[in-house]
Every structure is written in C-alpha cells, then in structure tokens.
Design a protein around this motif. Structure first.
Motif, PDB file in Angstrom:
ATOM      1  N   GLY A  46       8.481  -8.883  -4.809  1.00  0.00           N
ATOM      2  CA  GLY A  46       7.833  -9.876  -5.651  1.00  0.00           C
ATOM      3  C   GLY A  46       6.337 -10.037  -5.443  1.00  0.00           C
ATOM      4  N   SER A  47       5.721  -9.196  -4.625  1.00  0.00           N
ATOM      5  CA  SER A  47       4.297  -9.351  -4.333  1.00  0.00           C
ATOM      6  C   SER A  47       3.426  -8.558  -5.305  1.00  0.00           C
ATOM      7  N   ASP A  48       2.229  -9.071  -5.553  1.00  0.00           N
ATOM      8  CA  ASP A  48       1.238  -8.391  -6.386  1.00  0.00           C
ATOM      9  C   ASP A  48       0.327  -7.596  -5.459  1.00  0.00           C
ATOM     10  N   ALA A  67       7.964  -5.982  -6.846  1.00  0.00           N
ATOM     11  CA  ALA A  67       6.540  -5.861  -6.521  1.00  0.00           C
ATOM     12  C   ALA A  67       5.812  -5.209  -7.697  1.00  0.00           C
ATOM     13  N   THR A  68       4.550  -5.563  -7.878  1.00  0.00           N
ATOM     14  CA  THR A  68       3.763  -5.024  -8.979  1.00  0.00           C
ATOM     15  C   THR A  68       2.407  -4.538  -8.485  1.00  0.00           C
ATOM     16  N   GLY A  69       1.796  -3.691  -9.290  1.00  0.00           N
ATOM     17  CA  GLY A  69       0.419  -3.288  -9.059  1.00  0.00           C
ATOM     18  C   GLY A  69       0.183  -2.252  -7.979  1.00  0.00           C
ATOM     19  N   TYR A  70       1.210  -1.798  -7.308  1.00  0.00           N
ATOM     20  CA  TYR A  70       0.991  -0.853  -6.214  1.00  0.00           C
ATOM     21  C   TYR A  70       0.658   0.534  -6.747  1.00  0.00           C
ATOM     22  N   GLU A  88       7.945  -0.269 -12.800  1.00  0.00           N
ATOM     23  CA  GLU A  88       6.815  -0.135 -11.873  1.00  0.00           C
ATOM     24  C   GLU A  88       6.878   1.145 -11.035  1.00  0.00           C
ATOM     25  N   ALA A  89       8.093   1.622 -10.744  1.00  0.00           N
ATOM     26  CA  ALA A  89       8.253   2.816  -9.906  1.00  0.00           C
ATOM     27  C   ALA A  89       7.638   4.066 -10.535  1.00  0.00           C
TER      28      ALA A  89
END
Length: 103
Positions: A46-48, A67-70, A88-89
């Motif tokens: 759940g982290s940005d 999680a997003t933005g990685y 996101e993956a």
C-alpha cells in the motif's frame, strides 16, 4: 523489527542498511533511497514509492501488494519470491528492452 505504518518517509535514505522483515505499510515513501539495502521479507504493501531508488537491493520475499510508483530493475536487484500485483507489476518490464503492445 523496524516498522512504519501510515507514515511519511519521503526523501529518506536506507542505503546499505540491513533491515530484513521491515514493514513500510501504507506509507508515502516518495524519493526514498533503498540502494544496497537488505530488505528481504519487507512489506511495502500500500505504499507510494514514486521516484524511490532501488539498486543492488535485496528484496527477496518482499511484499509489494497495493504498492504504487515503484521502478525496480529486476536485473539489478534480487526480487526472487517477491509479491507484486497487476497492473503495477508491469513496471518490472520497462528495463527489459522489449516492446509492450496493447491489442
């Protein structure tokens, strides 16, 4: 075990730290530096992570669900058995010198 829950840790540096099993859950972690850190088994759920740096980072068994933005290059980090969610993956493919097409 170090744990961050619903925190803002943007612009933090974790370079070279050994923090296996750490929790960085539902956090704002933009532009954090995780290079050369041992974060095996860490939950980033759940982290940005926008603009955060990963290089020679141990992420085996890490949890990136929600999680997003990685932007993690799988050839420059250890990500075996890590958990990722779609869509996101797909960001893991950007460093693969391939063309992604949409039908």
């Amino acid at each position: 075990m170090l744990s961050f829950d619903q925190c803002t840790i943007s612009h933090s540096t974790f370079i070279g730290l050994k923090l296996p099993g750490c929790a960085i859950v539902d956090c704002m972690a933009k532009n954090a530096d995780f290079r050369e850190a041992d974060l095996a088994g860490t939950s980033f759920a759940g982290s940005d992570l926008a603009e955060s740096l990963f290089g020679d980072t141990t992420l085996t068994g890490a949890d990136f669900s929600r999680a997003t933005g990685y932007a993690i290059n799988p050839t420059q980090n250890r990500i075996q058995k890590a958990k990722f969610m779609l869509p996101e993956a797909t960001s893991l493919l950007y460093n693969m010198d391939i063309e992604i097409v949409d039908d």
